[in-house]
Scaffold this active site. Sequence first.
Site, PDB file in Angstrom:
ATOM      1  N   ARG A   1       4.595  -7.961   2.273  1.00 54.62           N
ATOM      2  CA  ARG A   1       3.743  -7.129   1.415  1.00 54.62           C
ATOM      3  C   ARG A   1       2.276  -7.474   1.660  1.00 54.62           C
ATOM      4  O   ARG A   1       1.809  -8.545   1.301  1.00 54.62           O
ATOM      5  CB  ARG A   1       4.086  -7.339  -0.059  1.00 54.62           C
ATOM      6  CG  ARG A   1       3.174  -6.535  -0.987  1.00 54.62           C
ATOM      7  CD  ARG A   1       3.727  -6.349  -2.385  1.00 54.62           C
ATOM      8  NE  ARG A   1       3.714  -7.561  -3.188  1.00 54.62           N
ATOM      9  CZ  ARG A   1       3.883  -7.581  -4.511  1.00 54.62           C
ATOM     10  NH1 ARG A   1       4.085  -6.429  -5.165  1.00 54.62           N
ATOM     11  NH2 ARG A   1       3.882  -8.717  -5.173  1.00 54.62           N
TER      12      ARG A   1
ATOM     13  N   ASP B   1       1.924 -13.827 -12.166  1.00 52.37           N
ATOM     14  CA  ASP B   1       1.143 -13.534 -10.967  1.00 52.37           C
ATOM     15  C   ASP B   1      -0.022 -12.652 -11.376  1.00 52.37           C
ATOM     16  O   ASP B   1      -0.298 -12.480 -12.569  1.00 52.37           O
ATOM     17  CB  ASP B   1       2.008 -12.913  -9.866  1.00 52.37           C
ATOM     18  CG  ASP B   1       2.570 -11.541 -10.240  1.00 52.37           C
ATOM     19  OD1 ASP B   1       2.166 -10.976 -11.284  1.00 52.37           O
ATOM     20  OD2 ASP B   1       3.410 -11.024  -9.479  1.00 52.37           O
TER      21      ASP B   1
END
Length: 545
Positions: A174, A464
């Site tokens: 990603r 996150d």
Amino acid sequence: MSTIAPAPPTTARMIVAGPDVPGAAQILTPEALEFVASLHELFAARRHEILQARQRARALIEDGVDPDFLPETRHVREDRTWRVAGPGPGLERRHVEITGPTDPKMAINALNSSANVWLADHEDALSPTWENVVGGQASLHAGIRGTLSYTSPEGKSYTMRSSELTDLPTIVMRPRGWHLIEKNMRFEDRAGTQTPASGTLVDFGLYFFHNAAELIARGRGPYFYLPKLEGRREARLWNDIFIHAQETLGIPRGTVRATVLIETLPAAFEMDEILYELREHCAGLNAGRWDYLFSMIKNFRCRGPFFVLPDRGTVSMTVPFMRAYTELLVSTCHQRGAQAIGGMSAFIPDRRRPDVTARAETQVRADKRREATDGFDGTWVAHPDLIPFAREEFEAILGDRDDQRDRLREDVHVTAKDLLDVASASGSGVTPEGLRANVSVAIRYIESWLRGVGAAAIDHLMEDAATAEISRSQVWQWIHNGTRTTGGSPITAERVDALVTQVVEDLPRTPGNRFDDAAQVFRDVALGEDFPTFLTIGAYSRYLA
């Protein structure tokens, strides 16, 4: 004495402006930089157009124009004949995917796990220090070739359990989202003008250049998770990038596979269109639930109390507007032969705390049971110890099948009103404890991010950048909508500012901590009149670049 200006370059090029870091000589080769420069020359202008289009779309929503399914693409949605490419080698079964950053230790742990897929994350779980950006590429380079190893400062050694990729979780990389730049690299066009590089094109370009052919030779392929797309035009840009990359490096067209994260509100209204634009390179969609909540708050932050969400911890995946989003995703994917991948359950185990581990197991099992029952083909976990629980829940529904794409969910009929029914999650309101938790979690995560750690276990939850964004955007929204806590006290900037000071004072200090800087970042993105679109943009420019 006259000075003659140097002639502009005859070709576009990438200039490395960052310091020398481990892995740079291997990753930042002249040939790799030339490839990344070609990506910038062809696609950087379209990136800017996309960012401008995002601003215009947000402004419309702020002015009271609700998003809706597009009338001009009705023919794409109603045409039932087209299908996406589907999974490539190694992506056929995705029951359990583990996510995490690409530093050597975390990469080895992910590759040694029993997951079907590893999401190698250069986005929300990565703090984009130059060392992490280059080092992560070096970890992937070595991991793909079976040579990755690591020795901790305490002397503990980590090695891969196999050098054969087909024995390990399939890697899906990603890259950073379109909004992020890489200040340690500059693109110089043919006229000699220099601009900061796109973090997206740097991450994708370096990974693809070094690893696409090697992945194919080892029985896998260049696979990507595409973050934070907001619509079909962004999907079309990615498809054009894939075509250029494959043609430039002699990779057969259609080898790339992309899984798109549906983690923005605008993208939820263009799932069919996104799949259509990427159909020759697409494997599926993912329900990026945390960023989706953040996007909902960001887009409707100024639209009044109807769009104000309660405590973060009470907005579960079973509230009606979130359930509408996930059911539409599964139905859309399966109509097109695409895989539907579920989201992250934030609970994580603690091997020293059996009670915490038991709670994590209960929560994760319930979450994954719901996803499998609803038709998802796989799901995410953040810790290797959670893989068996998630796998058991999916195999209880799927058995020996790779997926359940044959389950078309014809019963799903989601309207724009269903997707926008934020009031359905009103819950018990905003508690003083929920307000403090948002402030505390955001500051502690930002502090970790400033130290170069992009995925942090906080209060037995995996945090996150996406979960930090929810926390700070909720605080901004509560302040600007005159929200009161359940005790009747108004949430004001002054109250939150005092709470920030209190939270920081209560946190344990260790050498090298960044709590004061983290508090300032939080104040900048949660207490100001303006709402920064992403907290990481300013924090990166001020503290990491």
